[in-house]
Design an enzyme around this catalytic site. Structure first.
Site, short mmCIF file in Angstrom:
data_model
loop_
_atom_site.label_atom_id
_atom_site.label_comp_id
_atom_site.label_asym_id
_atom_site.label_seq_id
_atom_site.Cartn_x
_atom_site.Cartn_y
_atom_site.Cartn_z
N VAL A 1 -23.47 17.28 43.09
CA VAL A 1 -23.94 17.26 41.70
C VAL A 1 -23.54 15.96 41.02
CG1 VAL A 1 -23.82 18.42 39.45
CG2 VAL A 1 -23.94 19.78 41.54
N CYS A 2 -22.31 15.50 41.25
CA CYS A 2 -21.85 14.25 40.63
C CYS A 2 -22.70 13.07 41.08
CB CYS A 2 -20.39 13.99 40.96
SG CYS A 2 -19.25 15.20 40.29
N THR A 3 -22.95 12.99 42.37
CA THR A 3 -23.76 11.89 42.90
C THR A 3 -25.15 11.93 42.28
OG1 THR A 3 -22.51 11.87 44.96
CG2 THR A 3 -24.69 10.84 45.00
#
Length: 152
Positions: A45-47
């Site tokens: 999700v962060c990427t």
């Protein structure tokens, strides 16, 4: 509890992925700041969120706005992450003292040892004008904070 709109944003000094110190106060009187906390580099999700910002960078890094992305990763991890994903904006390390800035903004998850997905739009005077905090698995909608920036 995350700090709320109308609150003066806590200043900080953190190292970026190149080992340079970046202070929130460096932008006071010059630029609005989108301060984005994310749990960890190299996670799905962060990427996705950080690459979406990369793909829309002129909205978030220009003469009027600076994007600052903060995680609890070490600067060394952030450098590799930035190079791998071609992220050409400051990735700031809140690694040591671990989570100090995340705590100051009320977005540190003590149980998990990382920042929640908190976003703060800070005006040129250093006042938080808008904020949203999502749980760890929930991606943010960058259109929401782009719309808030447009109001400043």
């Amino acid at each position: 509890m995350a700090i709320e709109a109308g609150t003066e944003a806590p200043d900080f000094a953190l190292k970026n992925q190149h080992g340079e110190t970046v202070r929130l106060s460096d932008f006071r009187g010059e630029k609005n700041v989108v301060l984005l906390f994310y749990p960890f580099a190299f996670t799905g999700v962060c990427t996705g969120e950080l690459c979406a910002l990369r793909d829309n960078l002129p909205t978030f890094v220009n003469d009027d706005v600076q994007l600052l992305a903060v995680s609890n990763d070490s600067p060394f991890s952030l450098r590799v992450f930035a190079e791998q994903e071609k992220l050409d904006y400051p990735l700031l390390s809140d690694f040591w003292p671990h989570g100090e800035v995340s705590r100051a903004y009320g977005v540190f998850d003590e149980e998990k040892g990382c920042a929640l997905r908190g976003t703060f739009v800070i005006d040129k005077e250093g006042v938080v004008r808008w904020t949203v905090v999502n749980g760890l698995p929930d991606a943010r909608d960058l259109n929401e904070y782009a719309a808030e920036l447009a109001k400043l």
